[in-house]
Design an enzyme around this catalytic site. Structure first.
Site, PDB file in Angstrom:
ATOM      1  N   GLU A 107      -2.627 -29.460 -18.944  1.00 25.86           N
ATOM      2  CA  GLU A 107      -3.348 -30.533 -18.240  1.00 25.86           C
ATOM      3  C   GLU A 107      -4.488 -31.170 -19.023  1.00 25.86           C
ATOM      4  O   GLU A 107      -4.857 -32.323 -18.747  1.00 25.86           O
ATOM      5  CB  GLU A 107      -3.881 -30.018 -16.896  1.00 25.86           C
ATOM      6  CG  GLU A 107      -2.803 -29.721 -15.868  1.00 25.86           C
ATOM      7  CD  GLU A 107      -2.278 -28.291 -15.904  1.00 25.86           C
ATOM      8  OE1 GLU A 107      -2.532 -27.575 -16.899  1.00 25.86           O
ATOM      9  OE2 GLU A 107      -1.609 -27.903 -14.925  1.00 25.86           O
ATOM     10  N   GLY A 131       3.563 -31.100 -11.477  1.00 22.54           N
ATOM     11  CA  GLY A 131       3.469 -31.903 -10.269  1.00 22.54           C
ATOM     12  C   GLY A 131       3.908 -33.325 -10.575  1.00 22.54           C
ATOM     13  O   GLY A 131       3.913 -33.743 -11.735  1.00 22.54           O
ATOM     14  N   GLY A 133       2.215 -27.476 -12.383  1.00 21.28           N
ATOM     15  CA  GLY A 133       2.672 -27.205 -11.019  1.00 21.28           C
ATOM     16  C   GLY A 133       3.897 -26.308 -10.952  1.00 21.28           C
ATOM     17  O   GLY A 133       4.104 -25.612  -9.954  1.00 21.28           O
TER      18      GLY A 133
HETATM   19  C1  QUE Z   1       0.552 -32.667 -19.348  1.00 25.14           C
HETATM   20  C2  QUE Z   1       0.795 -32.430 -18.026  1.00 25.14           C
HETATM   21  C3  QUE Z   1       1.951 -32.905 -17.398  1.00 25.14           C
HETATM   22  C4  QUE Z   1       2.871 -33.634 -18.159  1.00 25.14           C
HETATM   23  C5  QUE Z   1       2.622 -33.868 -19.505  1.00 25.14           C
HETATM   24  C6  QUE Z   1       1.465 -33.387 -20.088  1.00 25.14           C
HETATM   25  C7  QUE Z   1       2.234 -32.668 -16.012  1.00 25.14           C
HETATM   26  C8  QUE Z   1       3.449 -33.213 -15.480  1.00 25.14           C
HETATM   27  C9  QUE Z   1       4.327 -33.933 -16.306  1.00 25.14           C
HETATM   28  C10 QUE Z   1       5.576 -34.505 -15.864  1.00 25.14           C
HETATM   29  C11 QUE Z   1       6.720 -34.386 -16.648  1.00 25.14           C
HETATM   30  C12 QUE Z   1       7.922 -34.948 -16.236  1.00 25.14           C
HETATM   31  C13 QUE Z   1       8.014 -35.631 -15.045  1.00 25.14           C
HETATM   32  C14 QUE Z   1       6.864 -35.743 -14.261  1.00 25.14           C
HETATM   33  C15 QUE Z   1       5.675 -35.195 -14.675  1.00 25.14           C
HETATM   34  O1  QUE Z   1       4.026 -34.115 -17.608  1.00 25.14           O
HETATM   35  O2  QUE Z   1       1.438 -32.020 -15.287  1.00 25.14           O
HETATM   36  O3  QUE Z   1       6.961 -36.417 -13.087  1.00 25.14           O
HETATM   37  O4  QUE Z   1       9.186 -36.190 -14.625  1.00 25.14           O
HETATM   38  O5  QUE Z   1       3.734 -33.016 -14.177  1.00 25.14           O
HETATM   39  O6  QUE Z   1       1.205 -33.618 -21.406  1.00 25.14           O
HETATM   40  O7  QUE Z   1      -0.081 -31.724 -17.289  1.00 25.14           O
END
Ligand code: QUE
Length: 352
Positions: free
Chosen positions: A145, A73, A122
């Site tokens: 998460e 997400g 997500g």
């Molecule tokens: C744990 C996570 C997430 C994460 C890194 C974690 C996560 C998530 C993102 C993410 C990655 C790239 C993006 C962004 C979000 O990284 O849920 O907008 O461009 O969405 O260690 O749970």
């Protein structure tokens, strides 16, 4: 100049028809196709329409670019909204995301996700709930998460519960990244197809029943490394508390000790809530799981560790979060159970 540009804003999600197929492409490749509220608001009504469109036999969902299906997400936007105190996004994002997860879970036509890159959090919510999930040699799957002070949501308490033995607890607590054969072993994917064959698979899906097309292109993913650790996973993740699991891992040799060290870096609140979530939702239906996850995520949005986790991993990138409470021993089990109590208002509901 502040006049409106003549060109529309670049779309974040693209819909096409190919023969009797509806094709969805998540199209934010620079952000690893991370899911925004805008994308949710386009995908949900499109699926609702395709469910009733007799010209659409099946739906395919994929990610644009070489790297990712969908990294998760758009938690950075949720973080910024929550920190500003404008909690409409911390409410609406998860409310609409979980409703979409349930729509995919209950979708009556074949829904085929092509996981040809990173699929986390997500991103799994957009794929695992569908009838078929194809992984390639480039797929990496995780529910990470607990590293950002959150918990495995998007129906994690439904699909991790359906993994064999304690594999779901292992994946949900540690955030372990798994590849091809392991993704299938855990029940998160159904078929293995080499990345180079995806264009031909898509072509076949546009004029062939999905089962026949998938059968034609599926290959053997080889042995699952997870299977070799199954006995250890089932032993070490059986205790009912996070501290019990870490103690049990300590008795599983170098493999277990490395995992125990990993878990010690995660949010203690996340670990305790994840374990309790999996226990409370064991064998529950998808609606119950998502409704409970929504209560939990709203409590996380009102807490500390999510903001600290996003700061440490995505904003400052120091990877040194200061969790509060700082240790599993300092987490009050009654406070964790209180996070599952009904919301005062605005509970997650499902309309159609
Ligand atoms: C744990 C996570 C997430 C994460 C890194 C974690 C996560 C998530 C993102 C993410 C990655 C790239 C993006 C962004 C979000 O990284 O849920 O907008 O461009 O969405 O260690 O749970």
């Amino acid at each position: 100049m502040h006049s409106k540009s003549a060109a529309p804003a670049a779309p974040e999600i693209v819909f096409e028809r190919r023969g009797r197929l509806g094709v969805v492409t998540l199209d934010r490749p620079k952000a690893l196709n991370a899911l925004t509220l805008g994308m949710i608001r386009e995908l949900d009504p499109m699926l609702r329409q395709w469910a009733h469109d007799h010209g659409v036999q099946a739906v395919v969902i994929r990610g644009a670019g070489e790297k990712a299906f969908c990294a998760g997400g758009d938690v950075r936007a949720v973080y910024e909204a929550g920190r500003r105190g404008t909690d409409v996004l911390t409410y609406e994002f998860f409310f609409e995301e979980y409703r979409l997860n349930r729509r995919i879970n209950r979708f009556t036509k074949p829904y085929i996700a092509l996981l040809d890159g990173i699929a986390m959090g997500g991103g799994l919510g957009l794929s695992v709930h569908g009838r078929y999930r194809v992984v390639t040699e480039r797929a990496t799957v995780a529910m990470p998460e607990s590293a950002i002070g959150l918990f495995p949501d998007v129906g994690g308490s439904w699909f991790l519960d359906r993994a064999p033995g304690k594999v779901g607890a292992y994946l949900g607590l540690t955030g372990a990244r798994v590849k091809g054969a392991d993704i299938i072993y855990a029940g998160l994917a159904t078929h293995y197809v080499p990345s180079a064959d995806l264009p031909a698979l898509l072509e076949a899906l546009s004029h062939t029943p999905p089962e026949a097309a998938l059968h034609r292109f599926a290959q053997d993913p080889g042995p699952a490394p997870l299977a070799a650790h199954r006995a250890q996973i089932d032993r070490a993740f059986a205790p009912p508390t996070a501290s019990g699991i870490i103690a049990a891992l300590g008795k599983e040799g170098a493999w277990g000790q490395a995992l125990a060290a990993d878990l010690a870096k995660k949010s203690p609140t996340s670990l305790c809530a994840t374990l309790r979530l999996l226990q409370r939702h064991h064998r529950h239906e998808i609606e119950d799981c998502l409704k409970g996850e929504f209560r939990l995520v709203q409590r996380f949005m009102a807490g500390h560790d999510f903001y600290e986790g996003i700061r440490a991993v995505l904003i400052d990138k120091d990877h040194a979060p200061k969790w509060n409470p700082a240790s599993i021993e300092a987490v009050d089990p009654a406070a964790i159970d209180a996070m599952f109590e009904p919301l005062e208002s605005g509970e997650l509901t499902f309309e159609d």
